[in-house]
Design a protein around this motif. Structure first.
Motif, PDB file in Angstrom:
ATOM      1  N   GLU A   1     -17.096 -11.466  -4.687  1.00 53.57           N
ATOM      2  CA  GLU A   1     -18.338 -11.309  -4.867  1.00 53.57           C
ATOM      3  C   GLU A   1     -19.008  -9.975  -4.143  1.00 53.57           C
ATOM      4  N   LYS A   2     -18.407  -9.992  -2.719  1.00 55.64           N
ATOM      5  CA  LYS A   2     -18.830  -8.822  -2.042  1.00 55.64           C
ATOM      6  C   LYS A   2     -18.851  -7.362  -2.883  1.00 55.64           C
ATOM      7  N   TYR A   3     -17.438  -7.240  -3.284  1.00 53.91           N
ATOM      8  CA  TYR A   3     -17.286  -5.751  -3.847  1.00 53.91           C
ATOM      9  C   TYR A   3     -16.952  -5.813  -5.124  1.00 53.91           C
ATOM     10  N   LYS A   4     -17.506  -6.802  -6.065  1.00 58.49           N
ATOM     11  CA  LYS A   4     -17.196  -6.608  -7.560  1.00 58.49           C
ATOM     12  C   LYS A   4     -17.935  -5.502  -8.130  1.00 58.49           C
ATOM     13  N   ASP A   5     -18.855  -4.882  -7.725  1.00 64.14           N
ATOM     14  CA  ASP A   5     -19.701  -3.991  -8.312  1.00 64.14           C
ATOM     15  C   ASP A   5     -19.403  -2.447  -7.744  1.00 64.14           C
ATOM     16  N   TYR A   6     -18.183  -2.519  -6.859  1.00 66.05           N
ATOM     17  CA  TYR A   6     -17.969  -1.081  -6.038  1.00 66.05           C
ATOM     18  C   TYR A   6     -16.705  -0.289  -7.233  1.00 66.05           C
ATOM     19  N   ARG A   7     -16.701   0.766  -6.946  1.00 62.99           N
ATOM     20  CA  ARG A   7     -15.630   1.831  -7.414  1.00 62.99           C
ATOM     21  C   ARG A   7     -14.604   1.764  -6.092  1.00 62.99           C
ATOM     22  N   ILE A   8     -13.430   1.145  -6.479  1.00 63.56           N
ATOM     23  CA  ILE A   8     -12.263   1.030  -5.536  1.00 63.56           C
ATOM     24  C   ILE A   8     -11.397   2.065  -5.904  1.00 63.56           C
ATOM     25  N   ASP A   9     -10.882   2.942  -4.613  1.00 65.95           N
ATOM     26  CA  ASP A   9      -9.796   4.007  -4.641  1.00 65.95           C
ATOM     27  C   ASP A   9      -8.856   3.611  -3.695  1.00 65.95           C
ATOM     28  N   ILE A  10      -7.667   4.185  -3.850  1.00 68.09           N
ATOM     29  CA  ILE A  10      -6.597   3.918  -2.603  1.00 68.09           C
ATOM     30  C   ILE A  10      -5.907   5.250  -2.415  1.00 68.09           C
ATOM     31  N   LEU A  11      -5.802   5.440  -1.011  1.00 73.95           N
ATOM     32  CA  LEU A  11      -4.919   6.251  -0.624  1.00 73.95           C
ATOM     33  C   LEU A  11      -3.552   5.797  -0.076  1.00 73.95           C
ATOM     34  N   GLY A  12      -2.557   6.233  -0.669  1.00 72.30           N
ATOM     35  CA  GLY A  12      -1.186   5.477  -0.631  1.00 72.30           C
ATOM     36  C   GLY A  12      -0.139   6.439  -0.199  1.00 72.30           C
ATOM     37  N   HIS A  13       0.999   5.711  -0.193  1.00 71.38           N
ATOM     38  CA  HIS A  13       2.253   6.803   0.194  1.00 71.38           C
ATOM     39  C   HIS A  13       3.014   7.126  -1.189  1.00 71.38           C
ATOM     40  N   PRO A  14       3.372   8.329  -1.439  1.00 72.27           N
ATOM     41  CA  PRO A  14       3.825   8.923  -2.765  1.00 72.27           C
ATOM     42  C   PRO A  14       5.055   7.904  -3.021  1.00 72.27           C
ATOM     43  N   ILE A  15       6.080   7.145  -2.266  1.00 69.99           N
ATOM     44  CA  ILE A  15       7.099   6.558  -2.791  1.00 69.99           C
ATOM     45  C   ILE A  15       6.839   5.454  -3.753  1.00 69.99           C
ATOM     46  N   TRP A  16       5.583   4.782  -3.644  1.00 68.05           N
ATOM     47  CA  TRP A  16       5.282   3.958  -4.495  1.00 68.05           C
ATOM     48  C   TRP A  16       4.054   4.145  -5.667  1.00 68.05           C
ATOM     49  N   ARG A  17       4.223   5.450  -5.795  1.00 69.47           N
ATOM     50  CA  ARG A  17       2.772   5.909  -6.657  1.00 69.47           C
ATOM     51  C   ARG A  17       3.246   5.166  -8.024  1.00 69.47           C
ATOM     52  N   ASP A  18       4.317   5.138  -8.635  1.00 69.86           N
ATOM     53  CA  ASP A  18       4.708   4.530  -9.801  1.00 69.86           C
ATOM     54  C   ASP A  18       4.276   3.309 -10.105  1.00 69.86           C
ATOM     55  N   VAL A  19       4.394   2.326  -8.810  1.00 71.70           N
ATOM     56  CA  VAL A  19       4.056   0.859  -8.589  1.00 71.70           C
ATOM     57  C   VAL A  19       2.539   0.964  -9.088  1.00 71.70           C
ATOM     58  N   VAL A  20       1.785   1.607  -8.477  1.00 67.16           N
ATOM     59  CA  VAL A  20       0.413   1.524  -8.530  1.00 67.16           C
ATOM     60  C   VAL A  20       0.286   1.769 -10.081  1.00 67.16           C
ATOM     61  N   SER A  21       0.758   3.020 -10.614  1.00 64.47           N
ATOM     62  CA  SER A  21       0.390   3.343 -12.275  1.00 64.47           C
ATOM     63  C   SER A  21       1.010   2.053 -13.148  1.00 64.47           C
ATOM     64  N   SER A  22       1.983   1.480 -12.750  1.00 69.20           N
ATOM     65  CA  SER A  22       2.469   0.280 -13.632  1.00 69.20           C
ATOM     66  C   SER A  22       1.669  -1.087 -13.456  1.00 69.20           C
ATOM     67  N   TYR A  23       1.327  -1.327 -12.246  1.00 71.68           N
ATOM     68  CA  TYR A  23       1.016  -2.635 -11.745  1.00 71.68           C
ATOM     69  C   TYR A  23      -0.663  -2.675 -11.683  1.00 71.68           C
ATOM     70  N   ASP A  24      -1.263  -1.900 -10.931  1.00 75.47           N
ATOM     71  CA  ASP A  24      -2.309  -1.987 -10.121  1.00 75.47           C
ATOM     72  C   ASP A  24      -3.582  -1.082 -11.032  1.00 75.47           C
ATOM     73  N   LYS A  25      -3.364  -0.237 -11.755  1.00 75.79           N
ATOM     74  CA  LYS A  25      -4.293   0.828 -11.969  1.00 75.79           C
ATOM     75  C   LYS A  25      -5.462   0.286 -12.656  1.00 75.79           C
ATOM     76  N   GLU A  26      -5.320  -1.134 -13.459  1.00 79.18           N
ATOM     77  CA  GLU A  26      -6.425  -1.514 -13.911  1.00 79.18           C
ATOM     78  C   GLU A  26      -7.771  -1.929 -12.765  1.00 79.18           C
ATOM     79  N   PHE A  27      -7.315  -2.190 -11.700  1.00 80.15           N
ATOM     80  CA  PHE A  27      -8.167  -2.319 -10.329  1.00 80.15           C
ATOM     81  C   PHE A  27      -8.734  -1.465  -9.618  1.00 80.15           C
TER      82      PHE A  27
END
Length: 382
Positions: A61-87
């Motif tokens: 409820e608190k952040y449902k209207d927010y644009r959400i980004d992530i700063l992550g480590h490149p070793i798991w870049r493909d995991v973000v693309s495969s499983y989490d990009k919709e969020f």
């Protein structure tokens, strides 16, 4: 902190520790936007234990209207693309420790994050380092939230400065020790809502499980069981099942994999080490009937994909990452030889040769591991 070029380090330190004050001044002249940034730049296993909270935050409820980004480590870049990009709206990747001697890279990344006008920055990692503390501050976000933390990843002289970057620092209760529970506590505190999940999960769409996956490395060499013991374990497994055996892992496991292949009969195992992407590795674990590994991200992937697993466990982060709490389904079966020096954060008190693992690992016998593996072996294939 292993610094080779002190001059470059001084410039980076200036950017990360001194420049935030100037960026904070500049932020007075920009509009406030509903933008949120996660900073999560540690290893694969840490990300697996964190990633479910991305969706929870996006649906909150608190952040449902927010644009959400992530700063992550490149070793798991493909995991973000495969499983989490919709969020996520955008994902940025950096190896934060590499920024200590790359001031131009650090500045460009800081400027990119600053221009995104984040209102909220969340850094849920309990073990903080001053590079990510500095990047959080350089966003000049209105709210920067993290843990009070200890000094495992950051020197007191730096922490005394970076603590001031946070608008809110959470104090972790002593009884909240397991890493997934730490993440849950963080997000319950930030979102002001109860979170029911108590285990990581990954939906791969793979339903059948066959074969035994073995990851014979540990990221850091000295945290891994000896390859000679893995060799003998594989030979024992071959005597008791005809299920296929897969070697899995990344670049750090290549040498161990080559050793095993050279000392096993042709066709004994299939070697997938350094031949799969990280999403493919997740699918391989999800499709296996059993995983055997050191304490690595693979163990957390097994839990998240409901694959039975055996974890050969040392004492550095004992009970923080493994063993899992008793109430967690598909938690790994852990084998360890508990020493008085456990919970050392891998700051080992023993002097060992560079080619030898830490004593809490080398003291684990083949017989003890085999006693736990044997009852878990999948039925023979037809």
């Amino acid at each position: 902190m292993d610094i080779k070029n002190r001059n470059l380090f001084r410039i980076s330190r200036f950017i990360l520790l001194k420049l935030p004050k100037f960026f904070r001044f500049l932020s007075r002249f920009r509009p406030t936007r509903k933008h949120l940034l996660f900073i999560k730049t540690d290893a694969i296993g840490d990300y697996i234990l964190f990633r479910n909270f991305i969706e929870i935050t996006k649906r909150s409820e608190k952040y449902k209207d927010y644009r959400i980004d992530i700063l992550g480590h490149p070793i798991w870049r493909d995991v973000v693309s495969s499983y989490d990009k919709e969020f996520l709206n955008a994902a940025y990747f950096t190896n934060p420790r590499g920024l200590y001697e790359a001031p131009l890279t650090a500045f460009k990344l800081a400027l990119r994050l600053f221009l995104n006008n984040y209102e909220v920055v969340l850094q849920p990692a309990y073990t903080r380092i001053f590079a990510t503390d500095g990047l959080a501050a350089l966003t000049a976000a209105k709210h920067i939230i993290g843990y009070q933390s200890d000094h495992e990843g950051i020197e007191p002289r730096h922490k005394s400065k970076t603590d001031a970057f946070y608008t809110q620092m959470l104090l972790l209760p002593a009884e909240v020790y397991f890493e997934f529970h730490r993440n849950r506590f963080f997000f319950e505190s930030v979102l002001n809502e109860r979170i029911a999940i108590n285990v990581p999960s990954i939906t791969t769409g793979i339903n059948s499980k066959k074969g035994i996956a073995i990851l014979p490395g540990a990221g850091a060499f000295k945290r891994g069981w000896e390859r000679e013991k893995f060799l003998q374990l594989i030979k024992l497994i071959k005597q008791h099942t005809t299920q296929p055996i897969y070697l899995i892992g990344g670049p750090a496991e290549v040498a161990a994999g080559d050793y095993l292949m050279e000392n096993l009969a042709d066709g004994s195992v299939e070697n997938f080490i350094n031949k799969t992407s990280l999403p493919q590795l997740i699918e391989k674990i999800a499709g296996s009937a059993l995983l055997i590994a050191n304490e690595t991200g693979a163990i957390h992937i097994a839990v998240a994909t409901q694959t039975p697993s055996v974890c050969i466990l040392g004492g550095g982060h004992f009970e923080r990452f493994a063993p899992y709490p008793n109430d967690v389904a598909f938690g790994p079966v852990c084998i360890y030889e508990k020493l008085p020096c456990y919970y050392c954060n891998w700051d080992c008190i023993f002097n060992t040769a560079p080619t030898d693992p830490f004593p809490c690992i080398s003291g684990i016998s083949l017989e003890k591991v085999w006693a736990k593996v044997l009852p878990l072996l999948p039925h023979n294939s037809n």
